[in-house]
Design an enzyme around this catalytic site. Structure first.
Site, PDB file in Angstrom:
ATOM      1  N   GLU A   1      33.322  -6.004  36.008  1.00 13.96           N
ATOM      2  CA  GLU A   1      32.382  -7.119  35.859  1.00 13.96           C
ATOM      3  C   GLU A   1      32.404  -8.016  37.094  1.00 13.96           C
ATOM      4  OE1 GLU A   1      30.134  -7.449  33.408  1.00 13.96           O
ATOM      5  OE2 GLU A   1      30.884  -5.477  32.820  1.00 13.96           O
TER       6      GLU A   1
ATOM      7  N   TRP B   1      30.198  -6.248  39.509  1.00 16.99           N
ATOM      8  CA  TRP B   1      28.756  -6.491  39.331  1.00 16.99           C
ATOM      9  C   TRP B   1      28.349  -7.821  39.966  1.00 16.99           C
ATOM     10  CZ3 TRP B   1      24.795  -3.539  38.101  1.00 16.99           C
ATOM     11  CH2 TRP B   1      25.026  -2.334  37.427  1.00 16.99           C
TER      12      TRP B   1
ATOM     13  N   TRP C   1       2.044  -7.350  33.632  1.00 16.66           N
ATOM     14  CA  TRP C   1       2.585  -8.358  32.725  1.00 16.66           C
ATOM     15  C   TRP C   1       1.451  -9.172  32.112  1.00 16.66           C
ATOM     16  CZ3 TRP C   1       7.359  -7.059  31.978  1.00 16.66           C
ATOM     17  CH2 TRP C   1       8.156  -6.604  33.027  1.00 16.66           C
TER      18      TRP C   1
ATOM     19  N   ASN D   1      26.921 -11.439  26.867  1.00 13.01           N
ATOM     20  CA  ASN D   1      26.215 -10.562  27.794  1.00 13.01           C
ATOM     21  C   ASN D   1      25.359  -9.515  27.091  1.00 13.01           C
ATOM     22  OD1 ASN D   1      25.731  -9.612  30.595  1.00 13.01           O
ATOM     23  ND2 ASN D   1      26.722  -7.755  29.832  1.00 13.01           N
TER      24      ASN D   1
ATOM     25  N   TRP E   1       9.424 -10.863  33.622  1.00 13.32           N
ATOM     26  CA  TRP E   1      10.859 -11.143  33.692  1.00 13.32           C
ATOM     27  C   TRP E   1      11.151 -12.474  34.381  1.00 13.32           C
ATOM     28  CZ3 TRP E   1      13.157 -11.785  38.472  1.00 13.32           C
ATOM     29  CH2 TRP E   1      12.450 -11.310  39.588  1.00 13.32           C
TER      30      TRP E   1
ATOM     31  N   TRP F   1      18.064  -9.894  35.277  1.00 10.87           N
ATOM     32  CA  TRP F   1      16.727  -9.784  34.682  1.00 10.87           C
ATOM     33  C   TRP F   1      15.959  -8.586  35.239  1.00 10.87           C
ATOM     34  CZ3 TRP F   1      14.264 -11.552  30.582  1.00 10.87           C
ATOM     35  CH2 TRP F   1      14.840 -12.601  29.885  1.00 10.87           C
TER      36      TRP F   1
END
Length: 444
Positions: free
Chosen positions: A269, A272, A300, A338, A356, A379
């Site tokens: 993590e 990331w 969108w 998360n 997004w 996102w």
């Protein structure tokens, strides 16, 4: 040497490399925090972030006062404030820890060049990341776009050395008194964020306690517990890490006593987080545009046509219980588990067809750990338009996810209570098919 140290998002005394350098070289030392949200536009801190910042500055000021030092709080243009401070203190050097967001990078590079030309020694350091974003590259010298090879390469370069001890003794300061914290009006008129104090202890001492408790009590079960939002299985260190009350080297060192293998799920993590900053450094346009250019013209929904659905999602009124529970957790606490971030984001972008960037803006305003790199690429990962190998067609079914990760309903009851629920805003099966068709057209 007379030195000014500039605190930014490194609000701690332990393992603070730029501060340690200043203390080692200073005959006089002035500690300043400059409130300049306009310099972070269009990503000035949101409401939840401002609440945390207020409490964190309060905690840092208290720590310094215990050591006979003080934090000089100022507001305005960073360039002008620093010039004033340098004149007041007759400082010969300035130190700060680096920031990596596009606006901060541009500002800091310009400041460093001007100060150096004016004869001021500038010392900067890395207190925010394990590795600099520019240190990792593919064999061809290009940035990574997939996490697994990035982290494999990064792990081989982690030679961090010992954690720096906390600063204890401070030389005298020379600057005039600064502002009171209340003058920054970080929490003025917010209202809803007042309740955040019920869920968080803020500041470096609280961060160190949280880290110790996690390592001692939860780390061993992290791989299993991290996916169950009804359990306290995650570290909840993200806001402390974002505001620099805790550094990633400290986390890695603490975890190494229990999990020496750097490929463990929890350490990944941190990987990331490093990966997101790597991407933002190399692709700064991605705060507003997808990393995958195929999605630049994705259909969108127009903002006017989706306003009601967006509002229902923000307020936890979609009628999809697992999603609404996640959005209520966010609204009440300034944080969201998360897995719930992925599920709630998937519903917004895939099932509701909403851009997004609108979801990212809402999280930016309501998360106490709102981090531009993590928020942006989290996102984009959810929407299927960003980095890594996450299949673009992955659509989380909230009901299936609830059955798997909240089978006892603890999480939903905690955040939804027993009040009657609104009808579902959409049909999951129909909206999934519609999303898959839109994504297929875009990919083609």
């Amino acid at each position: 040497m007379r030195i000014v140290h500039w605190f930014r998002r490194d609000l701690r005394l332990t393992d603070n490399p730029a501060l340690s350098w200043a203390l080692a070289h200073a005959s006089t030392l002035d500690l300043v925090y400059i409130h300049a949200p306009q310099e972070e536009a269009p990503w000035a801190p949101g409401a939840a972030s401002r609440w945390w910042l207020h409490a964190s500055l309060q905690a840092l000021s208290a720590q310094l006062a215990q050591r006979g030092a003080s934090l000089n709080i100022r507001s305005g243009n960073s360039h002008d404030v620093l010039q004033t401070l340098l004149a007041e203190t007759r400082a010969e050097a300035i130190s700060w820890n680096r920031l990596y967001e596009p606006a901060a990078l541009r500002r800091d590079q310009a400041l460093e060049a001007e100060l150096t030309q004016a004869g001021i020694s500038v010392h900067t350091a890395n207190a925010q990341l394990l590795l600099e974003p520019w240190q990792i590259a593919t064999k061809t010298g290009t940035p990574y776009r997939v996490f697994t090879p990035f982290w494999k390469t990064a792990r081989q370069q982690l030679d961090l050395g010992p954690v720096l001890p906390p600063a204890e003794e401070f030389p005298a300061s020379r600057a005039k008194a600064g502002l009171g914290l209340e003058a920054l009006r970080l929490v003025a008129g917010q209202g809803w964020s007042d309740k955040l104090a019920e869920h968080w202890s803020v500041g470096e001492p609280a961060a160190l306690r949280q880290l110790a408790n996690f390592v001692e009590q939860k780390l061993a079960q992290y791989a299993h517990g991290r996916d169950r939002p009804g359990q306290a299985g995650t570290s909840r260190l993200s806001p402390h890490l974002h505001w620099g009350e805790l550094g990633p080297r400290q986390i890695l060192a603490a975890v190494a006593h229990v999990e020496p293998e750097r490929s463990s799920p929890f350490v990944a993590e941190l990987g990331w987080r490093e990966f997101s900053h790597h991407l933002l450094f190399h692709f700064p346009h991605c705060t507003e545009a997808p990393l995958n250019p195929r999605f630049a013209k994705f259909p969108w929904r127009q903002r006017e046509s989706c306003a009601a659905d967006l509002g229902a999602w923000q307020q936890g009124r979609t009628g999809i219980d697992f999603v609404d529970a996640g959005m209520q957790e966010l609204w009440q606490t300034g944080w969201m588990h998360n897995r719930m971030r992925m599920i709630c984001g998937s519903l917004l972008t895939k099932n509701l067809g909403i851009d997004w960037r609108l979801g990212a803006a809402w999280f930016w305003d309501t998360l106490v750990d709102a981090n531009l790199a993590n928020n942006t690429f989290g996102w984009q990962w959810i929407a299927g338009c960003g980095a890594d190998a996450a299949p673009y067609f992955r659509i989380f079914n909230p009901d299936t996810q609830a059955d798997k990760f909240d089978a006892d309903g603890v999480y939903r009851r905690r955040w939804l209570g027993t009040a009657p629920r609104p009808p579902a805003l959409l049909d999951l099966k129909t909206s999934r098919a519609r999303a898959l068709a839109a994504y297929a057209r875009t990919r083609a």
